[in-house]
Design a protein around this motif. Structure first.
Motif, PDB file in Angstrom:
ATOM      1  N   LYS A  29       0.738  -1.191   0.051  1.00 45.66           N
ATOM      2  CA  LYS A  29       0.068  -0.024  -0.101  1.00 45.66           C
ATOM      3  C   LYS A  29       0.982   1.331  -0.136  1.00 45.66           C
ATOM      4  O   LYS A  29       1.888   1.254   0.787  1.00 45.66           O
ATOM      5  CB  LYS A  29      -0.992   0.120   1.308  1.00 45.66           C
ATOM      6  N   ASP A 176      -9.610  -3.671   7.794  1.00 45.55           N
ATOM      7  CA  ASP A 176      -9.145  -2.660   7.090  1.00 45.55           C
ATOM      8  C   ASP A 176     -10.236  -2.230   6.135  1.00 45.55           C
ATOM      9  O   ASP A 176     -10.206  -2.398   5.001  1.00 45.55           O
ATOM     10  CB  ASP A 176      -7.911  -3.115   6.389  1.00 45.55           C
ATOM     11  N   ILE A 177     -10.849  -1.049   6.443  1.00 47.19           N
ATOM     12  CA  ILE A 177     -12.099  -0.636   5.691  1.00 47.19           C
ATOM     13  C   ILE A 177     -11.704  -0.097   4.714  1.00 47.19           C
ATOM     14  O   ILE A 177     -10.640   0.890   4.629  1.00 47.19           O
ATOM     15  CB  ILE A 177     -12.767   0.320   6.783  1.00 47.19           C
ATOM     16  N   ASP A 189     -10.061   3.997   1.160  1.00 47.76           N
ATOM     17  CA  ASP A 189      -8.966   3.270   2.056  1.00 47.76           C
ATOM     18  C   ASP A 189      -9.035   4.103   3.480  1.00 47.76           C
ATOM     19  O   ASP A 189      -8.848   3.544   4.326  1.00 47.76           O
ATOM     20  CB  ASP A 189      -7.755   2.818   1.597  1.00 47.76           C
ATOM     21  N   ASP A 277      -5.944   6.081   5.428  1.00 51.67           N
ATOM     22  CA  ASP A 277      -6.001   4.917   5.763  1.00 51.67           C
ATOM     23  C   ASP A 277      -6.567   4.574   6.893  1.00 51.67           C
ATOM     24  O   ASP A 277      -5.986   4.712   7.962  1.00 51.67           O
ATOM     25  CB  ASP A 277      -4.928   4.054   5.074  1.00 51.67           C
ATOM     26  N   SER A 278      -7.753   3.895   6.918  1.00 49.37           N
ATOM     27  CA  SER A 278      -8.441   3.693   8.358  1.00 49.37           C
ATOM     28  C   SER A 278      -8.682   2.329   8.441  1.00 49.37           C
ATOM     29  O   SER A 278      -8.855   1.553   7.652  1.00 49.37           O
ATOM     30  CB  SER A 278      -9.568   4.825   8.573  1.00 49.37           C
TER      31      SER A 278
HETATM   32 CA    CA Z   1      -8.472   1.238   5.032  1.00 47.48          CA
END
Ligand code: CA
Ligand code: CA
Ligand code: CA
Length: 471
Positions: A29, A176-177, A189, A277-278
């Motif tokens: 990523k 990892d949504i 992301d 990124d959450s």
């Molecule tokens: Ca994410």
């Protein structure tokens, strides 16, 4: 014609190399980041008209839509978790075991399953044995009371103490949504979150004790109702409310920290931005398990119900016996340029529904552009009623917007136990997986597979991964 052996060997070598290249192209990523774990393809998939959940060969999983919401043409084939549909690695669960004064955290992505993954009916079941705790992960598509369809994934962990002394065990499920289109460019992301009572959140946050019924994330930055919406259900029929809900940075290269870099403990930084990124983590803290004792934890993640835009209601649309008490959250999002000043929300219920908790009119306060605020009520159908009932919430502000009204309706079944207390949560029985052969492929048979095309790639990738893991 004589077939020289050399080109065949070259072909096998090429296949092996391309397997390696595929593995290193996945699992990354952002720019410049080393892969933490090779991305793996699905080995078992369960899907229906709405959703798909797939596991790789060691039980990690991804979730995304097939047809999504039938009323929304633009939410088909979208991610709900990073990596959907075929790059499985970035979401994982951790099991914490405390025995004889020692605490061990087992990231399931590092552990070879004892059994499975195996498909059993419409469920995918994977079992690990960790420090005498048998861990069973069960994934299936379940009825979603917020949509009235089978479009949420039931994520269930069952822990059984197989030892002869008491030990404590708990689970952290980290998702990892990523909400958005499947393709080379990863969208969503860093999805921002909506949590009833807390508003829309773009920075790290945690909830303990007073766990919200749901959390949700929009694909659309202006909360377009026609965009893809992911929703986790934490409280309600069949769910085991976690002890702690954490919304965190996932831990990408550009982020200085993140929850995937910590096997269990994570201290949030309320100033840390989630939008790169959450991830979401649900903690079920360790509890003592006597020898033979079992503990099951269940949560749901899938599609959200109708809603979005400037004002909407998040609430179940189809109740299931015996849990007829439900919570309804009214959202007001300021998608304009002027602040909404001094707002309040008033609920109007038909006579068949009654308010259990929350004043009829609740204060919303001010809502700055880009923000959203909510009011939540607990509602219950009156004894003996059956049918579909509509209700509405109207928000009024001193300035900034005209009154905003949202409506919802709820289908109420007639339950045999109506009138008796129904507070006991529904316990879903643990399913014992049938024994399957060990997942490891012996080296000899892998070499045989190598001579035969597609199987070769899978076998080689698995061995390669396992040897990386052992290093
Ligand atoms: Ca994410
Ligand atoms: Ca894996
Ligand atoms: Ca759709």
């Amino acid at each position: 014609m004589r077939r020289p052996i050399f080109p065949t060997m070259l072909l096998v070598l090429t296949l092996m190399l391309s397997a390696g290249l595929v593995a290193s192209a996945q699992g990354t990523k952002g720019s410049g980041e080393e892969p933490q774990q090779a991305g793996e393809p699905p080995t078992i998939t369960v899907d229906n008209d709405y959703l798909r959940v797939s596991t790789d060969d060691d039980g990690q999983f991804v979730i995304g839509t097939t047809g999504g919401d039938p009323d929304i043409p633009t939410d088909d084939n979208k991610r709900l978790l990073y990596g959907y549909p075929d790059d499985i690695w970035s979401s994982f669960a951790t099991v914490r075991v405390i025995a004889n004064g020692a605490t061990n955290d087992y990231r399931l992505l590092d552990r070879v399953p004892a059994e499975g993954p195996v498909r059993q009916g419409n469920a995918i079941i994977t079992t690990w044995l960790l420090d005498e705790i048998r861990v069973t992960q069960r994934l299936d598509l379940a009825f979603n009371v917020y949509t009235g369809r089978e479009d949420t994934v039931r994520i269930q962990y069952t822990l059984t103490n197989t030892g002869d002394s008491t030990r404590a065990a708990g689970v952290r499920s980290m998702l990892d949504i990523a909400i958005g289109r499947v393709g080379p460019v990863v969208e969503g992301d860093g999805a921002p979150y909506f949590v009833p009572g807390a508003g829309n959140l773009t920075h790290e946050a945690e909830f303990t004790g007073n766990i919200p019924a749901i959390w949700k994330a929009f694909e659309s930055l202006d909360f377009d109702p026609a965009s893809t919406k992911g929703q986790g259900i934490l409280v309600g029929p069949g769910a085991t409310p976690p002890d702690r809900l954490v919304l965190a940075r996932w831990g990408r290269f550009e982020q200085s920290d993140g929850i995937r870099l910590h096997a269990w403990d994570y201290s949030i930084d309320p100033t840390a931005d989630l939008t790169v990124d959450s991830a979401v983590a649900m903690y079920w803290n360790p509890q003592d398990l006597a020898p033979g004792e079992t503990r099951t934890m269940t949560t749901f993640y899938g599609l959200a119900g109708p809603g979005g835009g400037q004002a909407w209601i998040d609430a179940p649309v189809a109740l299931r016996c015996p849990d007829l008490t439900f919570s309804a959250t009214h959202w007001v999002a300021n998608t304009g340029n002027e602040p909404f000043i001094n707002g309040s929300s008033t609920i109007a219920l038909p006579e068949e529904l009654e308010l259990i908790e929350g004043a009829t009119t609740q204060t919303l306060g001010d809502i700055v552009p880009g923000a959203a605020r909510s009011a939540t009520w607990t509602i219950k159908p009156k004894a003996g009623v059956e049918g579909t009932f509509s209700y509405s919430v109207t928000s009024r502000f001193d300035t900034g917007t005209e009154p905003l009204t949202a409506t919802s309706s709820v289908q109420v079944p007639l339950c045999p136990e109506v009138g008796t207390p129904t507070a006991t949560p529904v316990v879903t029985p643990a399913v014992q997986p049938t024994p399957t052969p060990p997942a490891e492929v012996p080296e000899a048979s892998t070499l045989l597979l190598l001579a035969s095309g597609a199987g070769a790639l899978a076998g080689y990738a698995r061995l390669r991964r396992r040897s990386q893991r052992d290093n």
